[in-house]
Design an enzyme around this catalytic site. Sequence first.
Site, PDB file in Angstrom:
ATOM      1  N   HIS A   1      -7.074   3.731   2.872  1.00 15.11           N
ATOM      2  CA  HIS A   1      -7.511   3.837   1.477  1.00 15.11           C
ATOM      3  C   HIS A   1      -7.313   5.257   0.954  1.00 15.11           C
ATOM      4  O   HIS A   1      -7.657   6.230   1.619  1.00 15.11           O
ATOM      5  CB  HIS A   1      -8.989   3.453   1.361  1.00 15.11           C
ATOM      6  CG  HIS A   1      -9.522   3.520  -0.039  1.00 15.11           C
ATOM      7  ND1 HIS A   1      -8.985   2.782  -1.067  1.00 15.11           N
ATOM      8  CD2 HIS A   1     -10.536   4.256  -0.587  1.00 15.11           C
ATOM      9  CE1 HIS A   1      -9.645   3.045  -2.188  1.00 15.11           C
ATOM     10  NE2 HIS A   1     -10.578   3.951  -1.917  1.00 15.11           N
ATOM     11  N   TRP A   2      -6.754   5.343  -0.260  1.00 16.19           N
ATOM     12  CA  TRP A   2      -6.572   6.616  -0.948  1.00 16.19           C
ATOM     13  C   TRP A   2      -7.641   6.811  -2.010  1.00 16.19           C
ATOM     14  O   TRP A   2      -8.030   5.857  -2.694  1.00 16.19           O
ATOM     15  CB  TRP A   2      -5.212   6.671  -1.647  1.00 16.19           C
ATOM     16  CG  TRP A   2      -4.031   6.731  -0.751  1.00 16.19           C
ATOM     17  CD1 TRP A   2      -3.151   5.712  -0.486  1.00 16.19           C
ATOM     18  CD2 TRP A   2      -3.573   7.858   0.012  1.00 16.19           C
ATOM     19  NE1 TRP A   2      -2.179   6.146   0.393  1.00 16.19           N
ATOM     20  CE2 TRP A   2      -2.419   7.457   0.714  1.00 16.19           C
ATOM     21  CE3 TRP A   2      -4.031   9.166   0.167  1.00 16.19           C
ATOM     22  CZ2 TRP A   2      -1.715   8.315   1.555  1.00 16.19           C
ATOM     23  CZ3 TRP A   2      -3.339  10.027   1.002  1.00 16.19           C
ATOM     24  CH2 TRP A   2      -2.193   9.594   1.681  1.00 16.19           C
TER      25      TRP A   2
ATOM     26  N   CYS B   1      -4.878   1.389  -4.429  1.00 13.40           N
ATOM     27  CA  CYS B   1      -5.612   2.661  -4.411  1.00 13.40           C
ATOM     28  C   CYS B   1      -4.697   3.859  -4.634  1.00 13.40           C
ATOM     29  O   CYS B   1      -5.066   4.814  -5.332  1.00 13.40           O
ATOM     30  CB  CYS B   1      -6.382   2.811  -3.100  1.00 13.40           C
ATOM     31  SG  CYS B   1      -5.374   2.638  -1.606  1.00 13.40           S
TER      32      CYS B   1
ATOM     33  N   TRP C   1       0.854  -1.197   0.000  1.00 11.74           N
ATOM     34  CA  TRP C   1       0.000   0.000   0.000  1.00 11.74           C
ATOM     35  C   TRP C   1       0.881   1.234   0.000  1.00 11.74           C
ATOM     36  O   TRP C   1       1.737   1.389   0.874  1.00 11.74           O
ATOM     37  CB  TRP C   1      -0.874  -0.048   1.252  1.00 11.74           C
ATOM     38  CG  TRP C   1      -1.920   1.005   1.377  1.00 11.74           C
ATOM     39  CD1 TRP C   1      -3.163   0.994   0.815  1.00 11.74           C
ATOM     40  CD2 TRP C   1      -1.845   2.197   2.178  1.00 11.74           C
ATOM     41  NE1 TRP C   1      -3.863   2.115   1.197  1.00 11.74           N
ATOM     42  CE2 TRP C   1      -3.071   2.872   2.038  1.00 11.74           C
ATOM     43  CE3 TRP C   1      -0.854   2.767   2.982  1.00 11.74           C
ATOM     44  CZ2 TRP C   1      -3.343   4.074   2.674  1.00 11.74           C
ATOM     45  CZ3 TRP C   1      -1.116   3.973   3.616  1.00 11.74           C
ATOM     46  CH2 TRP C   1      -2.346   4.605   3.462  1.00 11.74           C
TER      47      TRP C   1
ATOM     48  N   ASP D   1     -12.876   7.446  -6.808  1.00 16.45           N
ATOM     49  CA  ASP D   1     -12.564   6.437  -5.799  1.00 16.45           C
ATOM     50  C   ASP D   1     -12.552   5.057  -6.442  1.00 16.45           C
ATOM     51  O   ASP D   1     -13.561   4.600  -6.997  1.00 16.45           O
ATOM     52  CB  ASP D   1     -13.612   6.482  -4.680  1.00 16.45           C
ATOM     53  CG  ASP D   1     -13.204   5.693  -3.443  1.00 16.45           C
ATOM     54  OD1 ASP D   1     -12.469   4.690  -3.590  1.00 16.45           O
ATOM     55  OD2 ASP D   1     -13.628   6.067  -2.340  1.00 16.45           O
TER      56      ASP D   1
END
Length: 237
Positions: A99-100, A165, A23, A116
Amino acid sequence: MILEYGDVIIDKEDFDLLEEGQWLNDTIIQFYYEYLELQVHKNNPHVEFLRPSIVHLVTNTQDPTSLQSALPKDLAKKNIVFLPINDSDGTTNSISGSHWSLLVFYRPTNSFYYYDSLGRYNLSAAKLTKDKFAPLLVPRLLNKFEQVSHFAQVETPIQVNGYDCGCYTIAITEILADRLTGAITSELTLKPGDLSLFRLKSLLTPVAVAQKRWAIKDMILGLADLARKKSLMARHR
């Protein structure tokens, strides 16, 4: 340290996050935003790439106008502003979410657009970020009875794993910076819904997004090698 670039320092721990299955953290996203600002769009007066730490700080501050001195001085004049957002609850001093996603302010339509790769996962965070940045981007919105005319969730390619993400956020930023700048310089009038027509789904396939990791990794190594060569040349003068 692997690379010092602009205002960001990339350590081995950051660099290792570019391996598949990892991530991306705020340091890698900041690096790429620095690259877009300093290299790709260095002569572009329309665009602003706000760093994740600044977005996080403003979003989690009770009075965002108190932070105006920490923001780019001409922010309220920029036509396109990119705001990477995270689902961090703001209870720590660092970005601690999982989460990005991306929020984009486009001044010609006076609107915020939400991208998103997990659908609506960061929708609450996006709306909070919009509320905090609105009076900074459009000063007349300090009047609480006025609102930004539009907030839209744009159809976004859905990630096929639990870790890409950040790569989607970077890749979407790159595409939109080019296309929205092109719309402004060509004096093309876009309606709010037109930003859904940029065919992100066909451009950002899982393979293309995965390749972005390797491209960023190669870029960092190349810049680090260039910095070493410049340092050696300077020593031998």
